[in-house]
Write a protein that holds these residues in place. Structure first.
Motif, PDB file in Angstrom:
ATOM      1  N   ALA A 167       0.827  -1.206   0.000  1.00  0.00           N
ATOM      2  CA  ALA A 167       0.000   0.000   0.000  1.00  0.00           C
ATOM      3  C   ALA A 167       0.861   1.255   0.000  1.00  0.00           C
ATOM      4  O   ALA A 167       0.545   2.244  -0.681  1.00  0.00           O
ATOM      5  N   ALA A 168       1.955   1.237   0.740  1.00  0.00           N
ATOM      6  CA  ALA A 168       2.823   2.410   0.819  1.00  0.00           C
ATOM      7  C   ALA A 168       3.465   2.722  -0.524  1.00  0.00           C
ATOM      8  O   ALA A 168       3.615   3.891  -0.898  1.00  0.00           O
ATOM      9  N   ARG A 169       3.865   1.676  -1.257  1.00  0.00           N
ATOM     10  CA  ARG A 169       4.474   1.920  -2.576  1.00  0.00           C
ATOM     11  C   ARG A 169       3.503   2.607  -3.524  1.00  0.00           C
ATOM     12  O   ARG A 169       3.914   3.391  -4.384  1.00  0.00           O
ATOM     13  N   ALA A 170       2.214   2.332  -3.377  1.00  0.00           N
ATOM     14  CA  ALA A 170       1.209   2.936  -4.256  1.00  0.00           C
ATOM     15  C   ALA A 170       0.761   4.305  -3.778  1.00  0.00           C
ATOM     16  O   ALA A 170       0.264   5.102  -4.570  1.00  0.00           O
ATOM     17  N   ALA A 171       0.921   4.599  -2.477  1.00  0.00           N
ATOM     18  CA  ALA A 171       0.296   5.796  -1.915  1.00  0.00           C
ATOM     19  C   ALA A 171       1.267   6.879  -1.468  1.00  0.00           C
ATOM     20  O   ALA A 171       0.876   8.042  -1.348  1.00  0.00           O
ATOM     21  N   LEU A 172       2.520   6.519  -1.206  1.00  0.00           N
ATOM     22  CA  LEU A 172       3.450   7.482  -0.621  1.00  0.00           C
ATOM     23  C   LEU A 172       4.471   7.983  -1.640  1.00  0.00           C
ATOM     24  O   LEU A 172       4.887   7.254  -2.544  1.00  0.00           O
ATOM     25  N   SER A 173       4.888   9.223  -1.447  1.00  0.00           N
ATOM     26  CA  SER A 173       5.965   9.775  -2.265  1.00  0.00           C
ATOM     27  C   SER A 173       7.277   9.084  -1.879  1.00  0.00           C
ATOM     28  O   SER A 173       7.365   8.388  -0.856  1.00  0.00           O
ATOM     29  N   ASP A 174       8.303   9.297  -2.668  1.00  0.00           N
ATOM     30  CA  ASP A 174       9.596   8.679  -2.360  1.00  0.00           C
ATOM     31  C   ASP A 174      10.094   9.126  -0.987  1.00  0.00           C
ATOM     32  O   ASP A 174      10.638   8.318  -0.222  1.00  0.00           O
ATOM     33  N   THR A 175       9.916  10.398  -0.660  1.00  0.00           N
ATOM     34  CA  THR A 175      10.353  10.913   0.639  1.00  0.00           C
ATOM     35  C   THR A 175       9.564  10.271   1.773  1.00  0.00           C
ATOM     36  O   THR A 175      10.133   9.850   2.787  1.00  0.00           O
TER      37      THR A 175
END
Length: 250
Positions: free
Chosen positions: A125-133
């Motif tokens: 989920a984080a890979r789809a929802a969060l920016s690289d930072t």
């Protein structure tokens, strides 16, 4: 602004009479009983809250769902008052057994809740929802800290996108918000958004455990002074949504 919370168990046989034909068709077409109950409680709570504010029977509250992309009856629900601007905006959210509705006067509102302890695959989920930072910051946390941190960031993003009325048609990776241990704020906007209003954003907690967030754009009576931050900028009036829904027609 009112924020009201109800529960899946508040659904009862008297609520379907509140639904309009579009809502009834969607309710009847929903296969899973728990999803049907969430939709029913969300519709009923919205109508009961808006009916109180407008002084009309809840079944007569004029609502309209229109998708801005395809014109289908599944866009953000809005008051439909031809010839005059709608005095209130509202947002519906649900996760697990929790159903919430926020109602705001003079601004556009977005509300989101996520069930704590849900079996979400945080890494995926984080890979789809969060920016690289944001993703790097999340990965620097211990495994036990990652789910609550992710859900706090996600509720903020979802609330902002709902307030803007764009939902997930805009990539949440391009909307960067502050770290979960800092006051909520938008740090950067998706490039495709031509209008980038400064939202009033506040963190909430439901039942002491479930993370939630509310965002408001605009400067009406539902929005606090812009010189302050976070929850201090939103005058939130709690409302017993469970009592309102469970007591209707009984």
């Amino acid at each position: 602004m009112q924020v009201s919370w109800a529960r899946l168990g508040d659904a009862h046989e008297g609520l379907p009479r509140l639904l309009d034909p579009v809502e009834r068709a969607r309710h009847d077409a929903t296969v899973r009983p728990e999803d049907q109950a969430r939709f029913l409680v969300g519709c009923a709570l919205s109508r009961l809250l808006l009916g109180e504010l407008l002084g009309v029977p809840p079944a007569d509250v004029p609502l309209r769902r229109v998708c801005p992309r395809c014109g289908g009856p599944h866009g953000k629900v809005r008051l439909d008052m031809p010839g005059s601007p709608a005095p209130y905006d509202f947002s519906v959210t649900h996760s697990g057994s929790v159903v919430g509705v926020a109602v705001c006067r003079g601004g556009q509102v977005g509300l989101d809740v996520e069930e704590a302890g849900s079996l979400v695959d945080v890494d995926s989920a984080a890979r789809a929802a969060l920016s690289d930072t944001e993703l790097a910051a999340l990965r620097a946390l211990s495994p036990a800290e990652r789910q609550p941190a992710f859900l706090r960031v996600w509720t903020r993003k979802e609330a902002v996108l709902k307030a803007l009325g764009v939902g997930l048609s805009v990539s949440p990776r391009e909307l960067q918000v502050s770290a979960p241990d800092l006051p909520p704020a938008v740090l950067s906007w998706p490039g495709q958004l031509t209008v980038r209003p400064e939202p009033v954003l506040a963190d909430l907690v439901v039942d002491g455990v479930h993370p939630a967030a509310v965002a408001v754009t605009g400067t009406g009576p539902g929005v606090g002074a812009r010189a302050t931050a976070g929850a201090d900028r939103v005058r939130v009036v709690p409302h017993d949504g469970s009592g309102l829904v469970a007591g209707y027609g009984r």
